[in-house]
Structure formats: C-alpha cells, structure tokens
Scaffold this motif. Structure first.
Motif, PDB file in Angstrom:
ATOM      1  N   LEU A  62       0.407  -1.108  -0.158  1.00 27.88           N
ATOM      2  CA  LEU A  62      -0.007   0.275  -0.142  1.00 27.88           C
ATOM      3  C   LEU A  62       0.898   1.370   0.599  1.00 27.88           C
ATOM      4  CD1 LEU A  62      -2.301  -1.191   2.707  1.00 27.88           C
ATOM      5  CD2 LEU A  62      -2.941  -0.541   0.025  1.00 27.88           C
ATOM      6  N   THR A  63       1.846   1.557   0.702  1.00 26.15           N
ATOM      7  CA  THR A  63       2.951   2.342   0.931  1.00 26.15           C
ATOM      8  C   THR A  63       3.300   2.545  -0.119  1.00 26.15           C
ATOM      9  OG1 THR A  63       3.780   2.273   2.819  1.00 26.15           O
ATOM     10  CG2 THR A  63       4.997   2.920   1.787  1.00 26.15           C
ATOM     11  N   ALA A  64       4.070   1.290  -0.789  1.00 28.63           N
ATOM     12  CA  ALA A  64       4.106   1.694  -2.410  1.00 28.63           C
ATOM     13  C   ALA A  64       3.404   1.540  -3.595  1.00 28.63           C
ATOM     14  CB  ALA A  64       5.308   0.602  -3.138  1.00 28.63           C
ATOM     15  N   ALA A  65       2.861   1.950  -3.375  1.00 27.62           N
ATOM     16  CA  ALA A  65       0.498   2.632  -4.151  1.00 27.62           C
ATOM     17  C   ALA A  65       0.958   3.993  -4.188  1.00 27.62           C
ATOM     18  CB  ALA A  65       0.115   1.702  -3.997  1.00 27.62           C
ATOM     19  N   GLY A  66       1.293   4.075  -2.725  1.00 25.47           N
ATOM     20  CA  GLY A  66       0.422   5.714  -2.332  1.00 25.47           C
ATOM     21  C   GLY A  66      -0.425   6.001  -1.608  1.00 25.47           C
ATOM     22  N   GLU A  67      -0.995   4.735  -1.267  1.00 22.15           N
ATOM     23  CA  GLU A  67      -2.045   5.233   0.355  1.00 22.15           C
ATOM     24  C   GLU A  67      -1.950   4.280   1.241  1.00 22.15           C
ATOM     25  OE1 GLU A  67      -4.564   2.189  -1.618  1.00 22.15           O
ATOM     26  OE2 GLU A  67      -4.672   2.504  -3.236  1.00 22.15           O
ATOM     27  N   ARG A  68      -1.055   5.505   1.918  1.00 21.00           N
ATOM     28  CA  ARG A  68      -0.715   5.681   3.116  1.00 21.00           C
ATOM     29  C   ARG A  68      -1.555   5.517   4.503  1.00 21.00           C
ATOM     30  NH1 ARG A  68       4.679   9.947   3.496  1.00 21.00           N
ATOM     31  NH2 ARG A  68       5.869   8.619   2.645  1.00 21.00           N
ATOM     32  N   GLU A  69      -2.902   6.351   3.870  1.00 22.75           N
ATOM     33  CA  GLU A  69      -4.004   6.252   5.022  1.00 22.75           C
ATOM     34  C   GLU A  69      -4.606   5.064   4.602  1.00 22.75           C
ATOM     35  OE1 GLU A  69      -5.885   8.691   7.388  1.00 22.75           O
ATOM     36  OE2 GLU A  69      -4.408  10.101   5.944  1.00 22.75           O
ATOM     37  N   LYS A  70      -4.463   3.914   3.757  1.00 20.25           N
ATOM     38  CA  LYS A  70      -4.537   2.495   4.264  1.00 20.25           C
ATOM     39  C   LYS A  70      -4.005   1.473   4.753  1.00 20.25           C
ATOM     40  CE  LYS A  70      -8.063   2.278  -0.105  1.00 20.25           C
ATOM     41  NZ  LYS A  70      -7.882   1.657  -1.821  1.00 20.25           N
ATOM     42  N   ALA A  71      -3.117   2.020   4.179  1.00 24.05           N
ATOM     43  CA  ALA A  71      -1.260   1.708   5.700  1.00 24.05           C
ATOM     44  C   ALA A  71      -1.665   1.633   6.470  1.00 24.05           C
ATOM     45  CB  ALA A  71      -0.360   1.670   5.034  1.00 24.05           C
ATOM     46  N   LEU A  72      -2.176   2.771   6.960  1.00 23.63           N
ATOM     47  CA  LEU A  72      -2.323   3.012   8.387  1.00 23.63           C
ATOM     48  C   LEU A  72      -3.117   2.012   9.245  1.00 23.63           C
ATOM     49  CD1 LEU A  72      -1.639   5.020  11.405  1.00 23.63           C
ATOM     50  CD2 LEU A  72      -2.740   6.576  10.473  1.00 23.63           C
ATOM     51  N   SER A  73      -4.332   2.131   8.010  1.00 23.51           N
ATOM     52  CA  SER A  73      -5.448   1.759   8.606  1.00 23.51           C
ATOM     53  C   SER A  73      -5.084  -0.175   9.212  1.00 23.51           C
ATOM     54  CB  SER A  73      -6.475   1.544   8.020  1.00 23.51           C
ATOM     55  OG  SER A  73      -7.661   0.685   8.637  1.00 23.51           O
ATOM     56  N   VAL A  74      -3.744  -0.615   8.180  1.00 22.53           N
ATOM     57  CA  VAL A  74      -3.673  -2.023   8.343  1.00 22.53           C
ATOM     58  C   VAL A  74      -2.881  -2.099   9.208  1.00 22.53           C
ATOM     59  CG1 VAL A  74      -2.227  -4.018   7.676  1.00 22.53           C
ATOM     60  CG2 VAL A  74      -3.908  -2.391   5.976  1.00 22.53           C
ATOM     61  N   PHE A  75      -2.117  -1.096  10.006  1.00 20.31           N
ATOM     62  CA  PHE A  75      -1.515  -1.160  10.827  1.00 20.31           C
ATOM     63  C   PHE A  75      -1.997  -0.589  12.422  1.00 20.31           C
ATOM     64  CE2 PHE A  75       0.964   1.456  14.645  1.00 20.31           C
ATOM     65  CZ  PHE A  75       2.585   0.379  14.596  1.00 20.31           C
ATOM     66  N   GLN A  76      -2.823  -0.040  12.507  1.00 24.16           N
ATOM     67  CA  GLN A  76      -3.132   0.254  13.567  1.00 24.16           C
ATOM     68  C   GLN A  76      -4.977  -1.145  13.300  1.00 24.16           C
ATOM     69  OE1 GLN A  76      -6.154   4.195  13.796  1.00 24.16           O
ATOM     70  NE2 GLN A  76      -3.970   5.040  14.158  1.00 24.16           N
ATOM     71  N   SER A  77      -5.552  -1.674  13.074  1.00 29.88           N
ATOM     72  CA  SER A  77      -5.807  -3.105  12.646  1.00 29.88           C
ATOM     73  C   SER A  77      -5.202  -3.644  13.339  1.00 29.88           C
ATOM     74  CB  SER A  77      -7.230  -3.156  11.489  1.00 29.88           C
ATOM     75  OG  SER A  77      -7.419  -2.220  10.351  1.00 29.88           O
ATOM     76  N   CYS A  78      -4.132  -4.068  12.883  1.00 34.49           N
ATOM     77  CA  CYS A  78      -3.280  -5.206  13.239  1.00 34.49           C
ATOM     78  C   CYS A  78      -3.377  -4.827  14.687  1.00 34.49           C
ATOM     79  CB  CYS A  78      -2.074  -5.207  12.381  1.00 34.49           C
ATOM     80  SG  CYS A  78      -1.548  -6.933  12.462  1.00 34.49           S
ATOM     81  N   TRP A  79      -2.439  -3.630  15.041  1.00 32.75           N
ATOM     82  CA  TRP A  79      -2.396  -3.527  16.406  1.00 32.75           C
ATOM     83  C   TRP A  79      -3.303  -3.702  17.411  1.00 32.75           C
ATOM     84  CZ3 TRP A  79       2.235  -1.164  18.480  1.00 32.75           C
ATOM     85  CH2 TRP A  79       2.875  -0.161  19.722  1.00 32.75           C
ATOM     86  N   TRP A  80      -4.152  -3.157  17.679  1.00 36.53           N
ATOM     87  CA  TRP A  80      -5.223  -3.288  18.027  1.00 36.53           C
ATOM     88  C   TRP A  80      -5.679  -4.993  18.547  1.00 36.53           C
ATOM     89  CZ3 TRP A  80      -6.583  -0.661  21.832  1.00 36.53           C
ATOM     90  CH2 TRP A  80      -5.987   0.738  22.025  1.00 36.53           C
ATOM     91  N   LEU A  81      -5.665  -6.020  17.043  1.00 32.19           N
ATOM     92  CA  LEU A  81      -6.088  -7.521  17.411  1.00 32.19           C
ATOM     93  C   LEU A  81      -5.348  -8.186  17.976  1.00 32.19           C
ATOM     94  CD1 LEU A  81      -6.930  -9.816  16.140  1.00 32.19           C
ATOM     95  CD2 LEU A  81      -5.570  -9.792  14.494  1.00 32.19           C
ATOM     96  N   ILE A  82      -3.311  -7.590  17.974  1.00 37.02           N
ATOM     97  CA  ILE A  82      -2.345  -8.100  18.743  1.00 37.02           C
ATOM     98  C   ILE A  82      -2.616  -7.595  20.815  1.00 37.02           C
ATOM     99  CG2 ILE A  82       0.276  -8.043  19.534  1.00 37.02           C
ATOM    100  CD1 ILE A  82      -0.015  -7.362  16.496  1.00 37.02           C
ATOM    101  N   VAL A  83      -3.111  -6.332  20.733  1.00 35.38           N
ATOM    102  CA  VAL A  83      -3.743  -5.889  21.502  1.00 35.38           C
ATOM    103  C   VAL A  83      -4.709  -7.078  22.504  1.00 35.38           C
ATOM    104  CG1 VAL A  83      -4.446  -4.398  22.915  1.00 35.38           C
ATOM    105  CG2 VAL A  83      -3.226  -3.580  21.547  1.00 35.38           C
ATOM    106  N   ALA A  84      -5.616  -7.103  21.479  1.00 36.58           N
ATOM    107  CA  ALA A  84      -7.029  -7.981  22.213  1.00 36.58           C
ATOM    108  C   ALA A  84      -5.996  -9.443  22.500  1.00 36.58           C
ATOM    109  CB  ALA A  84      -7.806  -8.058  20.869  1.00 36.58           C
ATOM    110  N   ILE A  85      -5.428 -10.184  21.440  1.00 30.81           N
ATOM    111  CA  ILE A  85      -5.074 -11.259  21.940  1.00 30.81           C
ATOM    112  C   ILE A  85      -4.002 -11.848  23.252  1.00 30.81           C
ATOM    113  CG2 ILE A  85      -3.433 -13.189  20.721  1.00 30.81           C
ATOM    114  CD1 ILE A  85      -4.438 -12.233  18.098  1.00 30.81           C
ATOM    115  N   CYS A  86      -3.157 -10.488  23.033  1.00 35.42           N
ATOM    116  CA  CYS A  86      -2.049 -10.583  24.451  1.00 35.42           C
ATOM    117  C   CYS A  86      -2.658 -10.436  25.433  1.00 35.42           C
ATOM    118  CB  CYS A  86      -0.763  -9.296  24.014  1.00 35.42           C
ATOM    119  SG  CYS A  86      -0.003  -9.414  22.899  1.00 35.42           S
ATOM    120  N   GLY A  87      -4.110  -9.701  25.211  1.00 34.94           N
ATOM    121  CA  GLY A  87      -5.137  -9.114  27.077  1.00 34.94           C
ATOM    122  C   GLY A  87      -5.680 -10.547  26.827  1.00 34.94           C
TER     123      GLY A  87
END
Length: 452
Positions: A62-87
């Motif tokens: 996504l970053t290579a395609a210039g779609e940083r907003e979508k890349a940020l969405s992937v980052f934050q979505s995965c971040w909170w998934l990891i938070v939930a799993i770790c919790g």
C-alpha cells in the motif's frame, strides 16, 4: 543482506556465549531445567497466527502505491488485534500456571514450583510483547527501511540477552533472571515504538483508522501462514522420528548431524529470501512489473549461485567439520552429505521463487502444498529407510522439494508475467552492471570520493 548477517551473528553469539556463562555460574542441573522451562513460552509466538507477517506485506504494498491512509488502517487494525490477543492470552496465562502442576509434569527439582510459575509468566509476557516488535519492524519495511528495522531488532535482542546475563553473573537464580530479561524486552519494545513514531511521521498509535474489515480481509492469508512453521516442524522432527523408529538412535544421530551441516547452506539461501522479500512487496505495490520480474529472476539466480558455492564448500570441508565437531563420535558420510546438499539445491529454487507468492499475500495454496509435501515425505522416509537405510531416508527429503518446485515455479512465473524459457535463460545471464569490468569501473569512480 548485511542486516540479515547481523541477525544471524547475533543469534550465534547468544548460543555460543549463553552455555559457558550459565554453566560457570550455575550448576548443570539448574541450567538444564532453565532450558526446559524457558523453551515453553516460545509456543506463544504463534498466538497472533500470521497477522504480523501479512500486515507487513500489506502495508509495504500500500505504501508503494502511495496509499498511506490504508497502510495506517492496516497498522492500527493489526495493532489492536495484537492488543486483544495478548490481553486474552495474558489473562488466561496466570490461572493456567496456578492450577496446572507444570513443575511436577516436567519433573523439576532445582527450580521450585512457585519459581516455575513466575518464570513462565515473565517469559510468556515477554514473548507476547514481541508480537508488537514484529509489527513495528514491518512499519520500517513498508517505507523501504527493512535493513534498519532488522538491525534495530538484532541490537535489542543482544542488549536483552546481556541484561539477562547480569543477574546470572551476580549469583541470582532463574526467577530473577527471567524477570530482568522480561523487563529488558519490555523497555526494548517501548523504545522501538518511540523510534517508529519518530522516524515514520504518518504512523500513529490509536484506533481512529482501525477497521474490523481489514482483519477479515487478512484472515485467510494470516491463517495460511501457520502452515509454514508446521510444515518445517514436520520436515525436521517428523523425519527424525521416522529414522529413529526404523533405524534406531545411532542412525538418528548420524542423520541429524549431517543434516545440521547441510542446513548451513540452506540458511544462506534463506538470507537471500529475507533480503528480497520487502523489495518484491514494494515493486508489486508500485505496479512496477519489470522490476518485480527482474527481482524474482535475480533472487533465484543468487540463491542458486550461493547454493552451488556452499555445496562445494560443504563437500570439501563438511566431513572434516563433522569429525571434529563431534570429537570423532559420529562417523562422517560423504554420500549422505551429498544427498542432503542436493536437497538444498532443489530447496533454493522453489523457496526463493515462492517469495514472490508470500510477499504479495497470495500464499494460501503454497502453504497447503507445503503441508501435503512434508506429510508425504514422512511416509516415504519410513518406506525408503526400511528398504535402503539411512541413504534412503535422506533421499526421501527430495520428494517434498520436487513437489514444491512443480507447484511454485509455474505459479511464480504467472504472477511475474514471465515465461519458463526467459526465466531459465536469465539464470545464466549476468547483468552488465554486475560484470567485473562494471564493478571495477564503479570502484575506480568511487576512489576520489573516498580520498576526499
């Protein structure tokens, strides 16, 4: 490639230094029980399935395609998934440790039951924190700084290891050692998070861009990623069990040590794969078809070249190394080593070519084929070991590699829009920029800059 070398060297340093230091300050029994207990939390590394790897690929494309907003969405979505799993895992970890008599099950005597629970808790939480490190390293990969992210992780691993040695040297026990190691890893994770936020301004921690739809979309590829470590375990452990069942413990030792030596060449090939992986994701995301195809060709060419060179070295010095490494207890077998090194050649081609599939999150069929191929190999290991002995067992390993080559190469050529003729021809073609005269010209042009 250099950053991957640093990671390999870091792992080697840890293995070489850990044993003599622990044995000097602890007794053999205590260290042996520490090894057993500290190995258990490593299984928690599978808790996020394969979301970290898939999210890294997705962010890079996504970053290579210039779609940083979508890349940020992937980052934050995965971040909170990891938070939930770790919790969830963290909350379940304590009652499991409290009610399950792990110390008795492992027959520990030098580490008390209470200390065993605390060690597993500390190290378990440390492993769970490591899931965040993988995601944050992927953020560096997505902006073309894979080498920097990999280097940071290696340095932090070494620092955490050094911190762990301090209580050992000061005479503390296993529980304190585990606590210090967990704290060091926690500090390292926080430091990496701060550095990612500083170095990549568009990466932000929060939930404004997190989307459940992103996780659903990555679910299939993430689950499929689990097939690779399972397949590797089947290949390594399953075949050893087969050899042991048919031929006995002596042949297991001979087979295992010879395969360990042959896997030095395999590790070199894997470094090529890791180095080209992020570049392939970037080229695919940018829709640069020519670069994507050329990266595939050059990575396979380099992997094969390294494989051939390493085979020559292993065939020349492998038997000598085996003899001295085992102090003459394991007889070196050149034919056995030759078969195992041939396995590496076939592995080099399909594994490097499959990076095209994995780096673009199209690996579901690849994972299924890998599981099937390694399962079939175990069956043939039983059959061929019974009929032809240890050489038959070694030859059976070729079956998985042949199956994977038949599946992977056509699939990779389809994705890269390449033909089998052009691909095979490229294996024997050295680009003009890599020919000796071009390298010498670049070197001579760089001299004035070096002198100044």
């Amino acid at each position: 490639m250099l950053s991957n070398w640093v990671a390999k060297i870091a792992g080697t340093i840890v293995q070489l230094v850990q044993v003599p230091v622990f044995l000097h300050f602890w007794n053999v029994n205590l260290y042996g029980e520490w090894v057993i207990v500290s190995a258990i939390p490593s299984y928690l590394s599978f808790s996020n399935i394969g979301f970290g790897s898939v999210a890294g690929n997705e962010m890079t494309m996504l970053t290579a395609a210039g779609e940083r907003e979508k890349a940020l969405s992937v980052f934050q979505s995965c971040w909170w998934l990891i938070v939930a799993i770790c919790g969830v895992v963290g909350l379940l970890l304590w009652p499991v440790l409290y009610f399950v008599p792990i110390s008795n099950a492992l027959k520990l005597h030098w580490i008390s039951a209470t200390d065993t629970r605390w060690i597993l808790l500390y190290l378990g939480l440390s492993v769970l924190l490591g899931q965040f490190e993988q995601l944050m390293s992927s953020a560096y990969t997505s902006v073309g700084r894979y080498a920097y992210g990999a280097f940071l992780k290696s340095i932090m691993s070494i620092l955490a290891f050094v911190a762990m040695l301090i209580p050992v040297v000061l005479g503390h026990g296993a529980r304190t050692t585990a606590l210090v190691f967990a704290i060091a890893n926690g500090i390292g994770t926080i430091a990496l998070g701060v550095m990612v936020r500083r170095d990549i301004p568009w990466i932000r921690y929060g939930w404004q861009h997190a989307r459940l739809s992103e996780l659903r979309r990555m679910g299939g590829p993430a689950i499929a990623f689990m097939g690779f470590p399972i397949g590797v375990s089947l290949n390594l452990q399953g075949t050893l069990i087969a050899v042991g069942y048919v031929l006995g413990p002596l042949d297991v030792v001979i087979f295992s040590t010879a395969r360990t030596v042959s896997r030095v060449a395999l590790q070199m090939v894997q470094m090529v794969n890791f180095s080209f992986w992020p570049e392939l994701s970037l080229a695919y995301g940018a829709k640069d078809e020519a670069l994507f195809r050329d990266l595939h060709r050059r990575s396979c060419q380099l992997a094969l070249a390294i494989g051939v060179v390493m085979i020559g070295c292993m065939m020349s010095f492998g038997p000598w190394f085996l003899h001295h490494w085992t102090s003459g207890h394991v007889p070196p077998s050149r034919p056995l080593l030759a078969i195992l090194l041939l396995v590496v050649v076939f592995y080099a081609l399909w594994s490097t070519s499959s990076t095209v599939v994995s780096a673009t999150n199209q690996h579901q069929k690849l994972a299924a084929y890998f599981l099937v191929a390694t399962s079939i190999t175990i069956v043939f290991t039983f059959v061929l070991a019974r009929r032809y002995g240890i050489y038959g067992a070694a030859t059976s390993l070729l079956i998985a590699e042949l199956i994977m080559n038949i599946h992977v190469l056509p699939n990779s050529l389809r994705i890269t829009h390449d033909t089998i003729g052009a691909f095979l021809g490229s294996m024997f073609h050295i680009p003009a920029s890599l020919r000796p005269e071009a390298l010498l010209r670049r070197l001579s042009q760089s001299k004035p800059g070096l002198e100044s």
